[in-house]
Write a protein that holds these residues in place. Sequence first.
Motif, PDB file in Angstrom:
ATOM      1  N   CYS A   1       0.826  -1.204   0.000  1.00  0.00           N
ATOM      2  CA  CYS A   1       0.000   0.000   0.000  1.00  0.00           C
ATOM      3  C   CYS A   1       0.863   1.259   0.000  1.00  0.00           C
ATOM      4  O   CYS A   1       0.540   2.243  -0.667  1.00  0.00           O
ATOM      5  N   ARG A   2       1.973   1.241   0.731  1.00  0.00           N
ATOM      6  CA  ARG A   2       2.871   2.405   0.735  1.00  0.00           C
ATOM      7  C   ARG A   2       3.445   2.649  -0.655  1.00  0.00           C
ATOM      8  O   ARG A   2       3.561   3.797  -1.099  1.00  0.00           O
ATOM      9  N   ARG A   3       3.817   1.566  -1.339  1.00  0.00           N
ATOM     10  CA  ARG A   3       4.326   1.720  -2.707  1.00  0.00           C
ATOM     11  C   ARG A   3       3.244   2.293  -3.614  1.00  0.00           C
ATOM     12  O   ARG A   3       3.508   3.156  -4.456  1.00  0.00           O
ATOM     13  N   LEU A   4       2.030   1.810  -3.423  1.00  0.00           N
ATOM     14  CA  LEU A   4       0.909   2.282  -4.228  1.00  0.00           C
ATOM     15  C   LEU A   4       0.621   3.751  -3.945  1.00  0.00           C
ATOM     16  O   LEU A   4       0.394   4.549  -4.864  1.00  0.00           O
ATOM     17  N   ARG A   5       0.657   4.128  -2.667  1.00  0.00           N
ATOM     18  CA  ARG A   5       0.350   5.510  -2.288  1.00  0.00           C
ATOM     19  C   ARG A   5       1.365   6.491  -2.855  1.00  0.00           C
ATOM     20  O   ARG A   5       1.032   7.641  -3.169  1.00  0.00           O
TER      21      ARG A   5
ATOM     22  N   ALA B   1      -0.450   3.808   6.293  1.00  0.00           N
ATOM     23  CA  ALA B   1       0.119   3.339   5.026  1.00  0.00           C
ATOM     24  C   ALA B   1      -0.591   3.921   3.814  1.00  0.00           C
ATOM     25  O   ALA B   1      -0.110   3.779   2.692  1.00  0.00           O
ATOM     26  N   GLY B   2      -1.750   4.568   4.035  1.00  0.00           N
ATOM     27  CA  GLY B   2      -2.435   5.216   2.923  1.00  0.00           C
ATOM     28  C   GLY B   2      -3.820   4.701   2.612  1.00  0.00           C
ATOM     29  O   GLY B   2      -4.455   5.172   1.663  1.00  0.00           O
ATOM     30  N   ILE B   3      -4.330   3.739   3.389  1.00  0.00           N
ATOM     31  CA  ILE B   3      -5.681   3.226   3.150  1.00  0.00           C
ATOM     32  C   ILE B   3      -6.702   4.226   3.679  1.00  0.00           C
ATOM     33  O   ILE B   3      -6.598   4.697   4.809  1.00  0.00           O
ATOM     34  N   ASP B   4      -7.692   4.546   2.856  1.00  0.00           N
ATOM     35  CA  ASP B   4      -8.700   5.536   3.235  1.00  0.00           C
ATOM     36  C   ASP B   4      -9.949   4.921   3.852  1.00  0.00           C
ATOM     37  O   ASP B   4     -10.607   5.542   4.681  1.00  0.00           O
ATOM     38  N   ASP B   5     -10.298   3.712   3.429  1.00  0.00           N
ATOM     39  CA  ASP B   5     -11.526   3.092   3.928  1.00  0.00           C
ATOM     40  C   ASP B   5     -11.409   1.588   3.754  1.00  0.00           C
ATOM     41  O   ASP B   5     -10.507   1.087   3.066  1.00  0.00           O
ATOM     42  N   TYR B   6     -12.326   0.864   4.407  1.00  0.00           N
ATOM     43  CA  TYR B   6     -12.332  -0.594   4.344  1.00  0.00           C
ATOM     44  C   TYR B   6     -13.713  -1.087   3.948  1.00  0.00           C
ATOM     45  O   TYR B   6     -14.728  -0.523   4.366  1.00  0.00           O
TER      46      TYR B   6
END
Length: 230
Positions: free
Chosen positions: A58-62, A87-92
């Motif tokens: 996720c960090r690489r993606l962000r 790590a950059g996740i906004d929602d689940y």
Amino acid sequence: MRVLVTGLGRRRSRTVSGGLAILGFEVRETDADADPQVAADVVLLDCGVIDNEVLAYCRRLRRRTQAPIIAVTQRVDLQAWLRGHEAGIDDYAVQPFGLQELAARLRLAVAPGRDQPAPVPAGPPRRLTAGPLVVSEDARAVTVHGTRIDLRPKEYQLLVVLMRQLGRAVPREELVAQLWPAGWEGAERSLEVHVASLRAKIALPGLISTVRGVGYRMVTPESFHRLSAA
């Protein structure tokens, strides 16, 4: 709306991708590590569980996109939510869920103004202080003991709302109404995550207190000094 469905080389649900396409979403499936382009309005990260491998991915993606990231997971507790948030996740989207629910989350994720400065109590930009914590609203700068700290947009918005009402227990419902789109199901949990993240970043124990059954309070400078001296 362009939706990028990605993961860690794991088998992704074609049922979800196909269903979103039927609902009118422009869906593309890819391994984001292998694809140099992350051209999407929102990213759907199919990860199963939030582990260290997922967080690193996720960090690489962000680093390559500012699009909202929604993680599809089997379970998530507060600690996993916090780690994912950093790590950059906004929602689940926690399984099981309906396709219409997922579609609503995708639309809310890109709702206009979601990451823009939220309305705060009326008044011109000013310098707000609470002990060693200082917010310069005109420069959108936050310092603790003179050292600048970096906050994500929602963390900054939350901090300003609380600091403009020093000593007042601000109800959770009021904070949610000011800072999140109406009808967003994950707002209550997201508020908890942002408060926890904000506390960790400013590292001033006791400054933001939880008022049981009500919400959160930013203590006054006088109260903070008493806490520090205790």
